[in-house]
Design an enzyme around this catalytic site. Sequence first.
Site, PDB file in Angstrom:
ATOM      1  N   GLN A   1      -6.241   7.065  -1.203  1.00 32.68           N
ATOM      2  CA  GLN A   1      -5.740   6.325  -2.356  1.00 32.68           C
ATOM      3  C   GLN A   1      -6.455   4.996  -2.535  1.00 32.68           C
ATOM      4  OE1 GLN A   1      -1.755   4.233  -0.804  1.00 32.68           O
ATOM      5  NE2 GLN A   1      -1.806   6.436  -0.285  1.00 32.68           N
TER       6      GLN A   1
ATOM      7  N   HIS B   1      -9.068   4.455   0.592  1.00 29.91           N
ATOM      8  CA  HIS B   1      -8.752   4.502   2.022  1.00 29.91           C
ATOM      9  C   HIS B   1      -7.731   5.591   2.323  1.00 29.91           C
ATOM     10  CE1 HIS B   1      -5.702   1.891   0.180  1.00 29.91           C
ATOM     11  NE2 HIS B   1      -4.874   2.315   1.130  1.00 29.91           N
TER      12      HIS B   1
ATOM     13  N   GLU C   1      -3.368  -5.009   0.503  1.00 32.27           N
ATOM     14  CA  GLU C   1      -2.645  -4.825   1.752  1.00 32.27           C
ATOM     15  C   GLU C   1      -3.545  -5.121   2.948  1.00 32.27           C
ATOM     16  OE1 GLU C   1      -1.481  -0.824   0.752  1.00 32.27           O
ATOM     17  OE2 GLU C   1      -2.884   0.036   2.199  1.00 32.27           O
TER      18      GLU C   1
ATOM     19  N   HIS D   1      -5.702   1.050  -4.891  1.00 32.85           N
ATOM     20  CA  HIS D   1      -4.698   0.269  -5.618  1.00 32.85           C
ATOM     21  C   HIS D   1      -5.369  -0.590  -6.673  1.00 32.85           C
ATOM     22  CE1 HIS D   1      -2.029   1.658  -2.543  1.00 32.85           C
ATOM     23  NE2 HIS D   1      -2.712   1.047  -1.599  1.00 32.85           N
TER      24      HIS D   1
ATOM     25  N   ARG E   1      -3.968   8.038  -6.423  1.00 32.82           N
ATOM     26  CA  ARG E   1      -4.330   8.964  -5.347  1.00 32.82           C
ATOM     27  C   ARG E   1      -5.607   9.710  -5.679  1.00 32.82           C
ATOM     28  NH1 ARG E   1       1.218   8.884  -5.671  1.00 32.82           N
ATOM     29  NH2 ARG E   1       2.262   8.258  -3.742  1.00 32.82           N
TER      30      ARG E   1
END
Length: 415
Positions: free
Chosen positions: A98, A264, A135, A100, A283
């Site tokens: 996925q 990642h 993240e 982001h 995804r």
Amino acid sequence: MELLRNAVRPYAWGSRTTIPELLGRPVPAPHPEAELWLGAHPGDPSKVLGADGSERSLLDLLEADPVGQLGDRCANRWGNRLPFLLKILAAEEPLSMQAHPSAAQAAEGHAREEKLGIARDAPNRNYPDPTAKPELVCALTEFHALAGFRAPERTVALLRAIETPGLAKYTELLSGQPDPDGLRALFTTWITLPQAKLDELLPDVLDACVLHIKDHGEFDVECRTILELGEAHPRDAGVLAALLLNRLTLSAGEAIYLPAGNLHSYLHGTAVEILANSDNILRCGLTPKHVDVPELLRVVDFGCGDMPVHTGDPGPHGAVYRTETPEFELSRVEWAAGDGGDDSEVRFAGGAPQILLCTAGELVVTAEDGERAELHRGQSAWLPASHPAVRVRPAGGPRTQLFRATPGTCDSLAP
């Protein structure tokens, strides 16, 4: 300063032992337990435990008193929301591949899907909220991941090492343009292959990986990963995409930061993860869930090279993992067995919301106003912005470890 009771997410890729053992519950658990959530995510907010045995949702607490809980600066900047979510990840099997979105992409995508009337919980919804989701993941055990596109020259070497007649034209595509544009072209070709073509190519690639391992080739780890993914997802284009990504093995205390667009997949291991409080995921594969290829291609960053591994900036008894994101900052503090004297104390400034999580040993937390609390392994505490500074030290028993989550604009460790 109040203890938290945190939600456990039972995804199929989780471990039946890691989170139960951390929390002191019977092992193994009846079902896989993948993530422990600490924060005020609307889907599963932590519960704040009162001294009288009562429980109150941290989300409700923030809504009732945003300035007292978050502070003026944080409340104003993040719209009365806690900007970060802290997690324990317990990956027994690979997660989906996925990426982001950036803040601008998330805001635009959210507005577009709202206008189209797509329900926020619909399986084809890409942007349930208008915020970015950077993240950082810090290993608690040896932690395996795919993250970021490998340097094209190294990927060409890998593809040639496992080359089959069916793979040759794709190898040449990248070798003829070994740059981000070449990676985009190859990645796009692979994830849009008709299923019949994919079903022809994947078995040949997997057979070539088996031969490479038998011959003790230099890409042994990469090939073993492709075989594991191919066994779990036998008809998935994400298996081919994995050939393009950096294969990482993190030791405890090492971390990777995943900004917007980084493709990642976490493969195996236990880690502390801190992320912006968002659900926006595009995804690529390794999942039966919705894959929106055009939107994925809008989001993925095809910059390439080695993925940086961070050990953090040194701090008293630990490290601070600083990033470019304002939503969060993670600190790690560790003490050896038997520590517990005055020189072992670490001071955490007040003025901003923070979560403390004990992952080993036992801690004593003392506030400047005299308030005192103990945190045992697996326990966590919420400190609102209005709370005074605290000093933390180990109780003097076994090795002790603490993680601290704050907004990224906060001061970190102070002596």
